[in-house]
Scaffold this active site. Structure first.
Site: not given
Length: 544
Positions: A201, A207, A262-263, A348, A379, A507
């Site tokens: 954005k 990253e 964002g999400r 979040e 399992h 961050k």
């Protein structure tokens, strides 16, 4: 309204006390109409919530909380563009991105339609072979570089709908700043036929920029002329100038807006790799399925509203039954990433400790969401679900038809999903365990020794969300269902589900740590003793 909500919380506490010994097995056995009353259908999904620790009176008390919290009014405000993200002064209008009308009653609708047209143009040219790489060959691989919402949503959907991807065009997703993530992805790809979508954005995410820079260098090192980079790079960003400065042609930068978090951005131009890899028709069907769930969430009465009921059940277990976690178990390998996607969406959004006014919350908000695909989990952690000392509510997500060729084998998967929900509710009593061991021919002594270890308490709650088959429309509805469930939880807890300041501090400190690693003395002085020691260890390794 606040006093009504306070009364509703008190009423629910009394209901919880009343239901201390409530047994779902007895309720199912003595109330033949329970399953019909505790079942809903919407947007191609079916919800069975009959296996929960509640009766009609408790359900009425939960619905009273939803009414007292003005759930329907708050949802209408969100859908209408109100600044429900109070801390950042923004709307949360991801719903305007969905459906054929693209939110036509809203001022953003023209921008949404234009964005979709540009997405369709890029996707169509790449899929048809008209868009070629610097050597004149068609694009064979699309690599999405993003993180968080710019990664989790499209990556999950690409996995879920992989059966729609055409031969000769592959989708890849890179997010981790660990260079191995990108290097491992690129190892088998041809630079001349690889197309990158760089999704950020702000176009400033550390990253994403590190990986994007490495991708650009990979193209140049392979012989791509600098003036041909535009054939291999597209951007999705609200910061078009920064994307252009990076080297992406302005025509290749699709917009994002601050009214889409964002999400929740999967439905926006962040979906470009899906439009390329799955086709624009499939992407629009995904939007349409979500739009159908939007309509249901907005229009269905509370007692018949799927996301509202799921949110109420979540609050019921989190705040009245001390459930610290919630498991989502998809019985479809293509949905294996669903828990990972939902972790960001839920935690979040609602991992908060203050209310909308900035005051400490009087009760717990979001717990931990986790899970994996069935039958793998059976399992490993299902042991804890059945016999552990903590009660964990479960959502089973169950497509009833498969796209795989071995349908008889798929029947075992469906059988296991159905059986696990029943087993959590039914359990196994001590008497049942004794009878089972005796039937195996064990001695009375061995039976008494082993029987307690076979006991399962049962009475453990679950919901089952089923669908005919997993396709773009039902997947869109499923994701929108969880989005609205999460938003309603936030309404009930009176918190802001649309900011995420908790991601920032780490961050910021990370930047200080990196400067310290580069030798900045002032930054070293800002570190705590443990961080400084680790930086020292790292520096020593670099010198060796």
């Amino acid at each position: 309204m606040e006093s009504a909500a306070a009364t509703a919380w008190l009423d629910l506490a009394r209901e919880r006390e009343r239901l201390e010994t409530f047994d779902m097995r007895s309720a199912a056995a003595t109330d033949p109409g329970r399953i019909a009353r505790y079942r809903l259908e919407a947007a191609g999904l079916s919800l069975d919530y009959s296996r929960n620790r509640l009766d009609d009176a408790a359900l009425a008390a939960l619905l009273a909380l939803a009414t007292a919290s003005d759930t329907q009014g708050r949802l209408r405000a969100q859908f209408g563009g109100a600044h429900v993200n109070l801390t950042e002064g923004r709307a949360a209008l991801h719903t305007a991105l969905r459906g054929s009308d693209a939110g036509q009653a809203l001022p953003q609708s023209a921008d949404v339609r234009a964005m979709r047209e540009r997405m369709a143009g890029i996707a169509g040219r790449i899929r048809s072979g008209e868009w070629v790489g610097w050597r004149g060959g068609r694009i064979r691989a699309v690599v999405n570089i993003g993180i968080g919402g710019s990664h989790l949503g499209p990556c999950f959907v690409a996995d879920a709908l992989a059966h729609l991807q055409p031969a000769g065009l592959s989708l890849h997703f890179v997010s981790n700043v660990d260079p191995r993530d990108l290097e491992d992805t690129l190892r088998a790809l041809d630079p001349a036929s690889t197309f990158f979508v760089i999704a950020s954005k702000t176009f400033g995410t550390l990253e994403t920029l590190q990986n994007a820079t490495a991708a650009r260098e990979w193209l140049l090192a392979a012989g791509c002329p600098p003036d041909a980079l535009s054939r291999h790079l597209a951007g999705v960003s609200a910061n078009v100038p920064r994307a252009v400065d990076f080297g992406i042609a302005a025509d290749n930068v699709l917009p994002m807006w601050d009214w889409v978090g964002g999400r929740y951005s999967l439905w926006s131009s962040i979906g470009l790799p899906l439009a390329i890899g799955l086709g624009m028709d499939a992407f629009e069907a995904l939007l349409s399925g979500a739009h159908r769930m939007d309509t249901h969430a907005l229009e269905a009465p509370l007692h018949a509203n799927m996301p509202v009921l799921l949110a109420l059940l979540s609050v019921w277990y989190r705040n009245f039954w001390d459930a610290a976690t919630h498991a989502v178990l998809p019985y479809d390998q293509r949905l294996a990433r669903l828990p990972e996607f939902l972790q960001q969406l839920v935690m979040e959004s609602n991992g908060k400790s203050v209310d909308r006014q900035g005051l400490p919350l009087p009760r717990h908000s979001s717990g931990v969401l986790w899970g994996t695909a069935g039958t793998n989990g059976q399992h490993s952690f299902h042991q804890m679900l059945h016999q552990g000392s903590s009660m964990v509510p479960v959502d089973f997500v169950l497509p009833l038809e498969t796209h795989a060729s071995r349908r008889a084998q798929h029947a075992y998967l469906v059988a296991n999903g159905i059986a696990q929900a029943q087993a959590l509710m039914q359990g196994r009593t001590l008497e049942d365990a004794r009878a089972e061991l005796a039937a195996r021919g064990m001695s009375a002594v061995e039976t008494e020794r082993l029987a307690p270890h076979l006991v399962m308490p049962g009475n453990r709650p679950s919901n089952t969300i089923s669908m005919h088959r997993l396709d773009p429309a039902t997947l869109g509805a499923l994701l929108a269902l969880y989005e609205h469930r999460t938003a309603v939880e936030g309404i009930l807890w009176n918190l802001n589900s649309f900011d995420q300041f908790g991601v920032e501090l780490g961050k910021q400190i990370g930047e200080t740590v990196h400067r310290a690693m580069c030798g900045d003395a002032a930054s070293v002085g800002a570190l705590d003793a443990a961080a400084a020691a680790l930086v020292g260890q790292w520096a020593a390794i670099q010198r060796s």
